[in-house]
Scaffold this active site. Structure first.
Site, PDB file in Angstrom:
ATOM      1  N   HIS A 122       0.795  -1.229   0.000  1.00 30.12           N
ATOM      2  CA  HIS A 122       0.000   0.000   0.000  1.00 30.12           C
ATOM      3  C   HIS A 122       0.834   1.291   0.000  1.00 30.12           C
ATOM      4  CE1 HIS A 122      -3.457  -2.453   0.136  1.00 30.12           C
ATOM      5  NE2 HIS A 122      -3.561  -2.633   1.438  1.00 30.12           N
ATOM      6  N   HIS A 193      -9.617   2.005   0.541  1.00 29.93           N
ATOM      7  CA  HIS A 193      -9.539   0.857   1.445  1.00 29.93           C
ATOM      8  C   HIS A 193     -10.617   0.908   2.529  1.00 29.93           C
ATOM      9  CE1 HIS A 193      -7.793  -2.554   3.355  1.00 29.93           C
ATOM     10  NE2 HIS A 193      -6.642  -2.480   2.700  1.00 29.93           N
ATOM     11  N   GLU A 328     -11.476  -3.846  -2.759  1.00 30.59           N
ATOM     12  CA  GLU A 328     -10.564  -2.807  -3.252  1.00 30.59           C
ATOM     13  C   GLU A 328     -10.380  -2.996  -4.754  1.00 30.59           C
ATOM     14  OE1 GLU A 328      -7.006  -3.439  -0.635  1.00 30.59           O
ATOM     15  OE2 GLU A 328      -8.514  -4.595   0.416  1.00 30.59           O
TER      16      GLU A 328
HETATM   17  C1  BGC Z   1      -4.376  -6.551   2.145  1.00 25.48           C
HETATM   18  C2  BGC Z   1      -4.288  -7.291   3.453  1.00 25.48           C
HETATM   19  C3  BGC Z   1      -3.891  -6.322   4.523  1.00 25.48           C
HETATM   20  C4  BGC Z   1      -4.900  -5.203   4.548  1.00 25.48           C
HETATM   21  C5  BGC Z   1      -4.567  -4.152   5.550  1.00 25.48           C
HETATM   22  C6  BGC Z   1      -5.391  -5.490   2.271  1.00 25.48           C
HETATM   23  O1  BGC Z   1      -5.515  -4.770   1.081  1.00 25.48           O
HETATM   24  O2  BGC Z   1      -4.662  -7.403   1.067  1.00 25.48           O
HETATM   25  O3  BGC Z   1      -3.373  -8.345   3.394  1.00 25.48           O
HETATM   26  O4  BGC Z   1      -3.807  -6.936   5.768  1.00 25.48           O
HETATM   27  O5  BGC Z   1      -4.980  -4.605   3.284  1.00 25.48           O
HETATM   28  O6  BGC Z   1      -3.272  -3.764   5.460  1.00 25.48           O
END
Ligand code: BGC
Length: 365
Positions: A122, A193, A328
Site C-alpha cells: 500500500h 480501502h 478494493e
Molecule cells: C491486504 C491485506 C492487509 C490489509 C490491511 C489489504 O488490502 O490485502 O493483506 O492486511 O490490506 O493492510
C-alpha cells in the site's frame, strides 16, 4: 413565472447534493485537517477527511429506511494518526503488494519500503493514506482531493500528480474518480480501502457476495501472486453465484490458508476499461445491498483476517477478526514484476483515469 423559478432554485439546493466542512484537528506535525460531509437528497451521508482522503463514515438506509454507518473508522483524527489497517483510506502510489519491495522500470531497479515482511504494501511507510490532501469543495457538492507525490517519494520515480473526486449521488452512490499524471515513467495503482459491514456490527460471515470473475490470482506465502490466472471453478473462490462469505472460508484450501481467509485479487470479467459491475454484497438482516462498479481490471476481496480486536473504533466498538470486508478495486498486485498482468506503468503525457462506484440499494421488504 419568477416565483416558480425561485421555487425550483430552492428545491435544487435543498434536494441536491450538499457539502459542508469542519475542523478535524491536526496531524502530529501540526498541519490542519478538515472533515467534509457530503449529503444527497435522500439524507444519505458520507464524511471524508483530507487526512489520507479517508471515508470516515457512510450512512445508508436499511430495509426500513433507517440510516446506519456501514464503514469502520474512528470518531477523531487521533485514531487515524495511530497505527491502523488503512481504514477508509486512499491508497497509493501503488496499492497492494510489490514483491521483494522492488521493481525494474526502463532498466532501472527501484527499491520501495519493506513494510510487509519482505514486500512493500500500500505505497510504503508513508503512503497516500498518511498525507494531507489539498481539498477543493466543488459547486456540485463533490469533494476534490489532490496530492503531489514527489519524485523519489517512498522510492517511486517521477513527480506524480494525483486527483481524486468523491461524489455522493442521488442514486445513493459513493462515486470515486481517480486521475494521475507524471513527469517520468512510474507505476501507479490507486484504490480506496474502506472496511464495510452492512449490518453495522458483528461479523461479515453472513454477508452474501457475488463476484463477476471467472479467475483469480493465487498467491505465495507473502501474498504475492504467483502469476497464474486460475479459474475459480470448483474452488472456494467461485463467487459467480451469490454465496455466503463464511460458507467456505474455513475449508481446507491452500489459498485460503495462505490468506488466513480471503485476501486475494479476482480477475474481473470485462472487455476493457469499461465501467462494469464487479461485486454485489447483500446483508440479509439489514436488507442493505452494495454494488461495486469499476473501470479497473481487478478487485481485492479481503475479509478482515488481520483485525484482531485490539483496535477500538467509532463509539468504542472493538474491531474483531472478520468484522468487516474490503472490496478494493485495483490493478493486480505485483504488476510491476509481472509483465503478463495489465500494465501499471504511467508515462509522461499519459493520463491515468479510473472510476469506482459503491452503490447502495435496498433489498425489497
Ligand atoms: C491486504 C491485506 C492487509 C490489509 C490491511 C489489504 O488490502 O490485502 O493483506 O492486511 O490490506 O493492510
Amino acid at each position: 413565472m419568477d416565483k416558480i423559478w425561485v421555487a425550483f432554485a430552492l428545491m435544487a439546493t435543498v434536494q441536491g447534493a450538499k457539502l459542508v466542512s469542519g475542523d478535524f484537528g491536526k496531524t502530529r506535525e501540526g498541519a490542519p485537517v478538515r472533515i467534509y460531509t457530503l449529503t444527497n437528497k435522500h439524507g444519505v451521508e458520507a464524511t471524508i477527511t483530507n487526512y489520507g482522503g479517508r471515508v470516515v463514515s457512510l450512512k445508508v438506509p436499511d430495509k426500513k429506511g433507517a440510516l446506519g454507518d456501514v464503514v469502520l473508522g474512528f470518531d477523531s483524527i487521533d485514531g487515524y494518526l495511530n497505527e491502523n489497517p488503512y481504514f477508509g483510506a486512499l491508497i497509493g502510489r501503488y496499492a497492494n503488494r510489490i514483491g521483494h519491495a522492488q521493481f525494474t522500470l526502463d532498466g532501472v531497479l527501484y527499491k520501495v519500503p519493506k513494510n510487509d515482511g519482505d514486500n512493500s504494501l500500500h505505497g510504503g511507510t508513508r503512503g497516500f493514506d498518511k498525507v494531507v490532501w489539498t481539498a477543493r469543495e466543488m459547486k456540485d457538492g463533490g469533494l476534490e482531493l489532490s496530492y503531489l507525490s514527489k519524485d523519489g517519494e517512498e522510492g517511486y520515480p517521477g513527480n506524480c500528480k494525483v486527483t481524486v473526486i468523491y461524489h455522493l449521488t442521488d442514486l445513493n452512490e459513493l462515486k470515486i474518480e481517480y486521475a494521475a499524471t507524471t513527469d517520468k515513467d512510474t507505476v501507479v495503482n490507486l484504490t480506496n480501502h474502506s472496511y464495510f459491514n452492512l449490518k453495522g456490527g458483528g461479523d461479515i460471515l453472513g454477508h452474501i457476495l457475488t463476484l463477476n470473475a471467472d479467475r483469480f490470482t493465487p498467491v505465495d506465502g507473502g501474498l504475492i501472486p504467483t502469476g497464474e490466472l486460475k479459474p475459480v471453478t470448483g474452488t472456494p473462490f467461485d463467487f459467480r453465484k451469490a454465496t455466503g462469505v463464511g460458507r467456505r472460508i474455513e475449508q481446507n484450501d491452500e489459498q485460503l490458508k495462505l490468506g488466513k481467509g480471503y485476501d486475494h485479487n479476482w480477475v474481473l470479467n470485462k472487455k476493457g476499461a469499461e465501467l462494469s459491475l464487479a461485486a454485489r454484497v447483500e446483508e440479509p438482516e439489514s436488507g442493505r445491498v452494495m454494488e461495486v462498479w469499476t473501470t479497473q481490471p481487478g478487485i481485492q476481496f479481503y475479509t478482515g483476517n488481520f483485525l484482531d480486536g485490539t483496535i477500538q473504533g467509532k463509539g468504542g466498538r472493538v474491531y474483531a477478526r472478520r468484522s468487516a470486508l474490503c472490496l478494493e478495486t485495483q490493478h493486480f498486485p505485483d504488476s510491476p514484476n509481472k509483465p503478463k498482468f495489465p500494465s501499471t506503468v504511467l508515462k509522461p503525457g499519459m493520463a491515468f483515469k479510473s472510476t469506482t462506484i459503491y452503490k447502495f440499494v435496498r433489498s425489497p421488504l
